[in-house]
Motif scaffolding. Sequence first.
Motif, PDB file in Angstrom:
ATOM      1  N   LYS A 223       0.853  -1.189   0.000  1.00 19.09           N
ATOM      2  CA  LYS A 223       0.000   0.000   0.000  1.00 19.09           C
ATOM      3  C   LYS A 223       0.891   1.241   0.000  1.00 19.09           C
ATOM      4  N   HIS A 224       0.804   2.001  -1.091  1.00 17.74           N
ATOM      5  CA  HIS A 224       1.608   3.200  -1.268  1.00 17.74           C
ATOM      6  C   HIS A 224       0.737   4.420  -0.975  1.00 17.74           C
ATOM      7  N   LEU A 225       1.145   5.236  -0.005  1.00 14.48           N
ATOM      8  CA  LEU A 225       0.325   6.353   0.450  1.00 14.48           C
ATOM      9  C   LEU A 225       1.093   7.670   0.319  1.00 14.48           C
ATOM     10  N   LEU A 226       0.422   8.690  -0.210  1.00 14.89           N
ATOM     11  CA  LEU A 226       1.055   9.978  -0.475  1.00 14.89           C
ATOM     12  C   LEU A 226       0.229  11.129   0.105  1.00 14.89           C
ATOM     13  N   THR A 227       0.884  12.240   0.370  1.00 16.53           N
ATOM     14  CA  THR A 227       0.179  13.384   0.961  1.00 16.53           C
ATOM     15  C   THR A 227      -0.909  13.929   0.035  1.00 16.53           C
ATOM     16  N   ASP A 228      -0.703  13.816  -1.267  1.00 16.45           N
ATOM     17  CA  ASP A 228      -1.709  14.389  -2.178  1.00 16.45           C
ATOM     18  C   ASP A 228      -2.977  13.547  -2.270  1.00 16.45           C
ATOM     19  N   GLN A 229      -3.034  12.448  -1.510  1.00 22.00           N
ATOM     20  CA  GLN A 229      -4.244  11.637  -1.484  1.00 22.00           C
ATOM     21  C   GLN A 229      -5.280  12.154  -0.476  1.00 22.00           C
ATOM     22  N   PHE A 230      -4.903  13.146   0.338  1.00 22.29           N
ATOM     23  CA  PHE A 230      -5.882  13.731   1.253  1.00 22.29           C
ATOM     24  C   PHE A 230      -6.945  14.486   0.466  1.00 22.29           C
ATOM     25  N   VAL A 231      -8.182  14.400   0.927  1.00 16.30           N
ATOM     26  CA  VAL A 231      -9.301  15.079   0.280  1.00 16.30           C
ATOM     27  C   VAL A 231      -9.943  16.039   1.287  1.00 16.30           C
ATOM     28  N   PRO A 232     -10.747  17.020   0.809  1.00 21.92           N
ATOM     29  CA  PRO A 232     -11.362  17.990   1.730  1.00 21.92           C
ATOM     30  C   PRO A 232     -12.126  17.352   2.882  1.00 21.92           C
ATOM     31  N   ALA A 233     -12.798  16.238   2.625  1.00 19.83           N
ATOM     32  CA  ALA A 233     -13.569  15.594   3.694  1.00 19.83           C
ATOM     33  C   ALA A 233     -12.657  15.125   4.833  1.00 19.83           C
ATOM     34  N   ASP A 234     -11.416  14.757   4.510  1.00 22.40           N
ATOM     35  CA  ASP A 234     -10.476  14.340   5.547  1.00 22.40           C
ATOM     36  C   ASP A 234     -10.184  15.470   6.513  1.00 22.40           C
ATOM     37  N   VAL A 235      -9.976  16.659   5.971  1.00 20.69           N
ATOM     38  CA  VAL A 235      -9.667  17.822   6.811  1.00 20.69           C
ATOM     39  C   VAL A 235     -10.848  18.153   7.714  1.00 20.69           C
ATOM     40  N   LYS A 236     -12.052  18.035   7.197  1.00 26.53           N
ATOM     41  CA  LYS A 236     -13.242  18.297   8.026  1.00 26.53           C
ATOM     42  C   LYS A 236     -13.357  17.282   9.152  1.00 26.53           C
ATOM     43  N   ARG A 237     -13.026  16.015   8.863  1.00 27.68           N
ATOM     44  CA  ARG A 237     -13.101  14.990   9.898  1.00 27.68           C
ATOM     45  C   ARG A 237     -12.098  15.261  11.022  1.00 27.68           C
ATOM     46  N   VAL A 238     -10.925  15.736  10.654  1.00 26.49           N
ATOM     47  CA  VAL A 238      -9.868  15.949  11.643  1.00 26.49           C
ATOM     48  C   VAL A 238     -10.079  17.234  12.436  1.00 26.49           C
ATOM     49  N   PHE A 239     -10.392  18.328  11.743  1.00 26.79           N
ATOM     50  CA  PHE A 239     -10.415  19.639  12.395  1.00 26.79           C
ATOM     51  C   PHE A 239     -11.811  20.167  12.693  1.00 26.79           C
ATOM     52  N   GLY A 240     -12.830  19.420  12.300  1.00 25.60           N
ATOM     53  CA  GLY A 240     -14.186  19.840  12.634  1.00 25.60           C
ATOM     54  C   GLY A 240     -14.684  20.966  11.741  1.00 25.60           C
ATOM     55  N   SER A 241     -15.706  21.647  12.227  1.00 26.68           N
ATOM     56  CA  SER A 241     -16.358  22.684  11.431  1.00 26.68           C
ATOM     57  C   SER A 241     -15.565  23.984  11.491  1.00 26.68           C
ATOM     58  N   GLN A 242     -14.844  24.259  10.433  1.00 30.51           N
ATOM     59  CA  GLN A 242     -14.119  25.521  10.254  1.00 30.51           C
ATOM     60  C   GLN A 242     -14.639  26.166   8.978  1.00 30.51           C
ATOM     61  N   ASP A 243     -14.339  27.441   8.784  1.00 30.15           N
ATOM     62  CA  ASP A 243     -14.768  28.079   7.542  1.00 30.15           C
ATOM     63  C   ASP A 243     -13.972  27.503   6.377  1.00 30.15           C
ATOM     64  N   GLU A 244     -14.504  27.642   5.192  1.00 27.78           N
ATOM     65  CA  GLU A 244     -13.922  27.005   4.006  1.00 27.78           C
ATOM     66  C   GLU A 244     -12.489  27.445   3.742  1.00 27.78           C
ATOM     67  N   GLU A 245     -12.199  28.739   3.973  1.00 29.32           N
ATOM     68  CA  GLU A 245     -10.844  29.229   3.717  1.00 29.32           C
ATOM     69  C   GLU A 245      -9.841  28.559   4.648  1.00 29.32           C
ATOM     70  N   THR A 246     -10.224  28.404   5.916  1.00 29.65           N
ATOM     71  CA  THR A 246      -9.347  27.744   6.882  1.00 29.65           C
ATOM     72  C   THR A 246      -9.114  26.292   6.485  1.00 29.65           C
ATOM     73  N   LEU A 247     -10.185  25.604   6.113  1.00 27.07           N
ATOM     74  CA  LEU A 247     -10.061  24.199   5.711  1.00 27.07           C
ATOM     75  C   LEU A 247      -9.200  24.056   4.459  1.00 27.07           C
ATOM     76  N   ASP A 248      -9.324  24.998   3.533  1.00 30.15           N
ATOM     77  CA  ASP A 248      -8.501  24.959   2.323  1.00 30.15           C
ATOM     78  C   ASP A 248      -7.018  25.118   2.659  1.00 30.15           C
ATOM     79  N   LEU A 249      -6.721  26.020   3.595  1.00 32.90           N
ATOM     80  CA  LEU A 249      -5.333  26.220   4.004  1.00 32.90           C
ATOM     81  C   LEU A 249      -4.770  24.955   4.659  1.00 32.90           C
ATOM     82  N   LEU A 250      -5.570  24.349   5.527  1.00 28.98           N
ATOM     83  CA  LEU A 250      -5.130  23.129   6.201  1.00 28.98           C
ATOM     84  C   LEU A 250      -4.946  21.990   5.200  1.00 28.98           C
ATOM     85  N   LEU A 251      -5.802  21.945   4.185  1.00 24.79           N
ATOM     86  CA  LEU A 251      -5.651  20.923   3.151  1.00 24.79           C
ATOM     87  C   LEU A 251      -4.373  21.149   2.353  1.00 24.79           C
TER      88      LEU A 251
END
Length: 292
Positions: A223-251
């Motif tokens: 199983k080969h895993l890379l950072t670019d495999q993260f998707v927006p839904a992952d960031v929401k699961r980890v950091f909860g409800s943040q505004d879209e700009e914040t979530l985009d930065l974290l992504l």
Amino acid sequence: MKEQILAYMQEHGLSQATAAKLIGIGESTFSRYLSGNYPNPETIERKITDLLEKEELRHTSFGIQDIPFAVTSISEQVMQTLEYARIKRNISVIYGDAGIGKTRTMREWAKGKTDVIRVTASPALGNPKSFFKLLGRELKTMKSGCIDDLYMDLCDRLSGSDKMIIIDEAQHLKLTTLENLRGIQETANIAVVLIGNEMIYSKMVGRQQAEFAQLFSRIGWRKHLLTDQFVPADVKRVFGSQDEETLDLLLDICHSKYGLRGAVYVYSNASNNGDVSAKGIRAMARTMGISV
């Protein structure tokens, strides 16, 4: 002070030996202090004060441990690979970029599983004898002897056990260690999972491919895993409800070489700075030398 340290021990379920180690004194010295028989209690109380003050600061600051584990699309793949190896009793490799949650996911997955043995390799423990002594300690087998004694002892202990051995930071293991592990896995018929960075896999397909051929041919799953495999839904699961700009930065940070780990550290530091808005995240990332 005595009452404070006793209350701290009770709150955290610490023995006298564990508390003494945290304070930085011997267990017998601590016992004498608690019984009132230590001639110079002020020196010990200064150490106790330092310990309690550190703990208070830790409790009042936001840390990475305050971000609960969340199942991301990457951690789902890690868990699926671990479960497959456990059922099939094969050798599997999980490899890829640092900071994407391989180790954290493995630890969460392994919780409560009595058949799973977890060890972490390091450069100092990369040769067969050192690594097998580490593995033997986890299995409570002999910890000394020649390499052949250690090898046979591990085979005897693992045969018929249906155990699963997970080795984190496996890129530090030398070729001879990996080959001996292959022998143990085949003899004992157990699951072995190697988790590491790109090096663990490139060893097998790069310049040393011929040397690793025996091991490579026996890998049941990769199983080969890379950072670019993260998707927006992952960031929401980890950091909860943040505004879209914040979530985009974290992504964006998740997609960088710093991975999810870097995003978690930026968010944690921004939280302690009192600003987890997009502006605060961007400023903290810049302070930490992370370009977003």
